[in-house]
Design a protein around this motif. Structure first.
Motif, PDB file in Angstrom:
ATOM      1  N   ILE A 321       0.841  -1.207   0.000  1.00 42.79           N
ATOM      2  CA  ILE A 321       0.000   0.000   0.000  1.00 42.79           C
ATOM      3  C   ILE A 321       0.869   1.247   0.000  1.00 42.79           C
ATOM      4  O   ILE A 321       0.576   2.231  -0.700  1.00 42.79           O
ATOM      5  CB  ILE A 321      -0.952  -0.024   1.202  1.00 42.79           C
ATOM      6  N   ASP A 322       1.936   1.232   0.772  1.00 45.27           N
ATOM      7  CA  ASP A 322       2.843   2.375   0.811  1.00 45.27           C
ATOM      8  C   ASP A 322       3.478   2.600  -0.552  1.00 45.27           C
ATOM      9  O   ASP A 322       3.639   3.750  -1.008  1.00 45.27           O
ATOM     10  CB  ASP A 322       3.925   2.130   1.864  1.00 45.27           C
ATOM     11  N   ARG A 323       3.827   1.543  -1.228  1.00 45.78           N
ATOM     12  CA  ARG A 323       4.427   1.680  -2.559  1.00 45.78           C
ATOM     13  C   ARG A 323       3.442   2.312  -3.537  1.00 45.78           C
ATOM     14  O   ARG A 323       3.812   3.207  -4.305  1.00 45.78           O
ATOM     15  CB  ARG A 323       4.872   0.301  -3.056  1.00 45.78           C
ATOM     16  N   ALA A 324       2.193   1.849  -3.513  1.00 48.49           N
ATOM     17  CA  ALA A 324       1.182   2.419  -4.417  1.00 48.49           C
ATOM     18  C   ALA A 324       0.918   3.885  -4.094  1.00 48.49           C
ATOM     19  O   ALA A 324       0.789   4.722  -4.999  1.00 48.49           O
ATOM     20  CB  ALA A 324      -0.104   1.602  -4.332  1.00 48.49           C
ATOM     21  N   ALA A 325       0.821   4.218  -2.817  1.00 46.23           N
ATOM     22  CA  ALA A 325       0.594   5.613  -2.430  1.00 46.23           C
ATOM     23  C   ALA A 325       1.790   6.492  -2.793  1.00 46.23           C
ATOM     24  O   ALA A 325       1.625   7.659  -3.179  1.00 46.23           O
ATOM     25  CB  ALA A 325       0.294   5.703  -0.939  1.00 46.23           C
ATOM     26  N   SER A 326       3.004   5.949  -2.677  1.00 43.11           N
ATOM     27  CA  SER A 326       4.197   6.726  -3.032  1.00 43.11           C
ATOM     28  C   SER A 326       4.248   7.006  -4.523  1.00 43.11           C
ATOM     29  O   SER A 326       4.619   8.107  -4.954  1.00 43.11           O
ATOM     30  CB  SER A 326       5.454   5.969  -2.590  1.00 43.11           C
ATOM     31  N   LEU A 327       3.877   6.019  -5.334  1.00 40.94           N
ATOM     32  CA  LEU A 327       3.844   6.236  -6.777  1.00 40.94           C
ATOM     33  C   LEU A 327       2.777   7.261  -7.152  1.00 40.94           C
ATOM     34  O   LEU A 327       2.977   8.106  -8.036  1.00 40.94           O
ATOM     35  CB  LEU A 327       3.591   4.909  -7.490  1.00 40.94           C
ATOM     36  N   LEU A 328       1.632   7.193  -6.485  1.00 44.07           N
ATOM     37  CA  LEU A 328       0.574   8.173  -6.731  1.00 44.07           C
ATOM     38  C   LEU A 328       1.011   9.575  -6.317  1.00 44.07           C
ATOM     39  O   LEU A 328       0.725  10.565  -7.005  1.00 44.07           O
ATOM     40  CB  LEU A 328      -0.692   7.765  -5.988  1.00 44.07           C
ATOM     41  N   ALA A 329       1.728   9.690  -5.196  1.00 44.70           N
ATOM     42  CA  ALA A 329       2.229  11.002  -4.770  1.00 44.70           C
ATOM     43  C   ALA A 329       3.199  11.579  -5.788  1.00 44.70           C
ATOM     44  O   ALA A 329       3.183  12.783  -6.073  1.00 44.70           O
ATOM     45  CB  ALA A 329       2.897  10.876  -3.400  1.00 44.70           C
ATOM     46  N   ALA A 330       4.043  10.724  -6.352  1.00 48.04           N
ATOM     47  CA  ALA A 330       4.981  11.202  -7.366  1.00 48.04           C
ATOM     48  C   ALA A 330       4.255  11.735  -8.587  1.00 48.04           C
ATOM     49  O   ALA A 330       4.658  12.741  -9.180  1.00 48.04           O
ATOM     50  CB  ALA A 330       5.935  10.071  -7.757  1.00 48.04           C
ATOM     51  N   ARG A 331       3.171  11.092  -8.976  1.00 48.61           N
ATOM     52  CA  ARG A 331       2.437  11.568 -10.149  1.00 48.61           C
ATOM     53  C   ARG A 331       1.611  12.808  -9.827  1.00 48.61           C
ATOM     54  O   ARG A 331       1.438  13.690 -10.666  1.00 48.61           O
ATOM     55  CB  ARG A 331       1.526  10.468 -10.670  1.00 48.61           C
ATOM     56  N   LEU A 332       1.096  12.879  -8.613  1.00 49.18           N
ATOM     57  CA  LEU A 332       0.307  14.042  -8.222  1.00 49.18           C
ATOM     58  C   LEU A 332       1.149  15.308  -8.148  1.00 49.18           C
ATOM     59  O   LEU A 332       0.794  16.356  -8.693  1.00 49.18           O
ATOM     60  CB  LEU A 332      -0.340  13.784  -6.869  1.00 49.18           C
ATOM     61  N   PHE A 333       2.276  15.212  -7.441  1.00 54.66           N
ATOM     62  CA  PHE A 333       3.056  16.401  -7.112  1.00 54.66           C
ATOM     63  C   PHE A 333       4.203  16.673  -8.070  1.00 54.66           C
ATOM     64  O   PHE A 333       4.826  17.733  -7.989  1.00 54.66           O
ATOM     65  CB  PHE A 333       3.597  16.283  -5.694  1.00 54.66           C
TER      66      PHE A 333
END
Length: 615
Positions: A321-333
């Motif tokens: 879950i942390d990996r998926a959220a980290s990838l999403l944060a990279a795309r968001l920001f």
């Protein structure tokens, strides 16, 4: 909002109502016949047809437009049964409907989101008749900020989510649900109209966009009052659940936000700019906040809670879950790709100093030297006159010295020798006894006959820190041209990277990965929420000079790259972080004064005349 919707509908139906009255009056004989009445009937009839067509167009676009979704990572009940059980128990205690699903977002916030629109549901089964299946109304989805799960304890998370979950009660009210659907539909219609690019064919969509904006402006105050009332009712209902603990949890929200912001801007952003994304951002926020607790007296004692059970234990696989959220944060920001690839690979915290910090320094140092290579050559300032009267030097040996060939400013046994004008940089400072000079070199110190037979050292190849110092130490305005060229170079590289991201990221990739994105990325592949404003030329120059100094310290003084959880890349000297480099660098960049930096280099033992390894 429902009143505004009814008013808009009444305005659209008014011409049709007038036309019906005129036609009915003519049929019943209550309104006389004549050219004037017939003309009025034709005019009102035409206006009624046009009004009904435009109203139907607006209604169809508003109904079919897909409302945007908050970017999030869906969490199934199978992957977090304990978390779903906690939320349902909380809903039972509050006597409200339980959320239909749970999702995580890389942000320090939590809210309820309605995803009952037909575009957000599963596709209709093939062969099923239209209208044969009616979507059963569902409760909204609970969206939780992922940093909360890693930083907060289980009891704190339950207290924090209480007022959020309590909002499912008002959300199930028919009038509130209808008003929210109307607002989301208008907002989606505005987005559809904003994407219209063809001037003629998209003219109806632009009309719909104007009407939607007009209705949104008219209902802005009503929507605000409604949401405030809903929030007040939810807060009052949640006071019966862990009220005292909720106050403590609110304090943790502010602390988590501060640590999350520093982690993204100082630690994650340098890695994203290099095509690497930290795969454990949520775990890193715990280290960042622990470090903040150690430094800040206001946060003292918060780290003592770490002995309790963290909320991330409610997940079956917190690492995934942390990996998926980290990838999403990279795309968001940052606007990164939707999935890992050769140019977009994850990096762990253990590899961060070597694979991110060291590479970042060397990339920036290489960029700085590329800019210097393209600048026109300028004369360097002449050195101060020597106190003693040395032997007469020829006029051809008058060009000024670079910092690599000036006498050391630390006390020594004898003055330093000075090479001739056409002599390249010789490496170590001239006051070191290991340095040998050519036989025909004029000396400012004692004769060097005993060293005359030693072989002449070869010129030092590669870029040096001395070259950078020499260029910027020519005066206060010496760095203006370098900063301007450096800003243009960085802007060019960012445009190329944005074009590559725009070609790679698509909404189909997001759907395949199971990430709820709504309308996808912003135009041009840009991040939806950029973390920092564009840096000025001076700021870029200071960062690149700092990177060059750090490269020289690593290559010549035995320093090492490191990671500071709050400040990002750090220079470690003898295992300790050196945080005093910023002021000497700014003195050189802003004022052209190299003395503070030279003193810092001497203290650390950096050899600025030695070439550094670049990427």
């Amino acid at each position: 909002m429902l009143r505004i919707r009814s008013t808009a509908l009444a305005v659209a139906l008014l011409p049709a109502a007038v036309a019906v009255v005129l036609l009915a009056g003519r049929a019943t004989g209550h309104l006389g016949a004549g050219t004037g009445w017939d003309l009025a009937r034709w005019i009102t009839g035409g206006l009624a047809v046009v009004s009904l067509l435009l109203a139907a167009l607006v209604a169809v676009v508003v109904a079919r437009a897909r409302p945007a979704l908050s970017p999030s990572v869906p969490i199934s009940e199978k992957s977090a049964p304990d978390l779903y059980r906690l939320v349902r128990d909380l809903a039972d205690r509050l006597e409200v409907p339980a959320p239909s699903a749970i999702a995580l977002t890389p942000d320090c916030d939590s809210w309820l989101e309605d995803r009952t629109h037909r575009a957000h549901g599963p596709p209709r089964r093939s062969g099923a008749p239209a209208g044969g299946e009616r979507r059963v109304p569902e409760a909204p989805v609970l969206v939780i900020g992922s940093p909360f799960l890693w930083w907060m304890r289980v009891a704190e998370l339950r207290a924090l989510l209480a007022p959020v979950v309590a909002g499912t009660g008002p959300s199930s009210h028919p009038d509130i649900a209808a008003a929210r659907r109307f607002i989301r539909g208008l907002d989606a219609a505005v987005a559809v109209a904003a994407r219209a690019r063809r001037p003629v064919r998209d003219l109806p969509l632009r009309f719909v966009g104007r009407v939607a904006r007009l209705l949104l402006r008219a209902g802005r105050e009503h929507a605000t009052i409604m949401e405030r009332a809903v929030a007040t009712a939810a807060s009052e209902r949640a006071q019966t659940v862990d009220y005292g603990l909720r106050i403590v949890a609110q304090e943790q929200v502010g602390l988590a936000y501060a640590g999350w912001d520093r982690l993204l801007t100082r630690v994650a952003l340098p890695a994203w700019r290099m095509g690497r994304w930290p795969s454990r951002l949520d775990a890193g926020v715990v280290s960042a906040l622990t470090e903040l607790s150690r430094r800040d007296r206001l946060a003292d004692g918060f780290a003592s809670r770490l002995g309790e059970r963290p909320a991330c234990d409610l997940l079956e696989e917190p690492g995934a879950i942390d990996r998926a959220a980290s990838l999403l944060a990279a795309r968001l920001f940052h606007g990164g790709p939707a999935e890992p690839g050769p140019d977009w690979s994850p990096v762990g915290w253990n590899q961060y100093p070597e694979e991110v910090v060291d590479r970042k320094w060397r990339l920036e140092a290489a960029r700085l030297h590329r800019v210097l290579d393209n600048l026109p050559a300028t004369a360097l300032p002449a050195p101060p006159p020597a106190s003693a009267a040395p032997a007469q030097e020829p006029a051809s040996a008058a060009p000024p010295l670079s910092y690599a060939r000036t006498a050391a400013r630390t006390p020594g046994d004898r003055p330093a020798e000075r090479p001739s004008a056409d002599e390249p940089s010789l490496g170590p400072p001239a006051d070191e006894p290991s340095l040998s000079l050519p036989a025909d070199e004029p000396s400012l110190g004692p004769p060097a006959a005993d060293r005359r037979d030693e072989p002449q050292p070869a010129p030092a190849p590669g870029p040096t820190l001395a070259r950078v110092i020499d260029r910027l130490a020519q005066g206060e305005s010496a760095g203006d041209l370098v900063a301007a060229r450096l800003g243009a170079e960085v802007e060019r590289e960012e445009r190329e990277e944005a074009a590559r991201q725009a070609a790679r990221g698509t909404s189909q990739q997001d759907a395949a990965l199971g990430v709820a994105w709504g309308d996808g990325m912003a135009e041009g592949g840009l991040p939806l929420f950029p973390l920092q404003p564009p840096r000025t030329g001076r700021e870029l120059l200071a960062d690149h000079v700092t990177a060059m100094v750090c490269c020289a310290a690593v290559d010549t003084a035995g320093a090492a790259p490191g990671l500071d959880w709050l400040d990002g890349p750090a220079l470690l000297v003898d295992g300790a972080r050196r945080a005093d480099l910023g002021r000497p660098v700014l003195s050189l960049v802003d004022d052209g004064d190299a003395e503070p930096l030279r003193g810092w280099l001497t203290t650390i033992g950096v050899r600025p005349e030695k070439p550094v390894r670049l990427v």
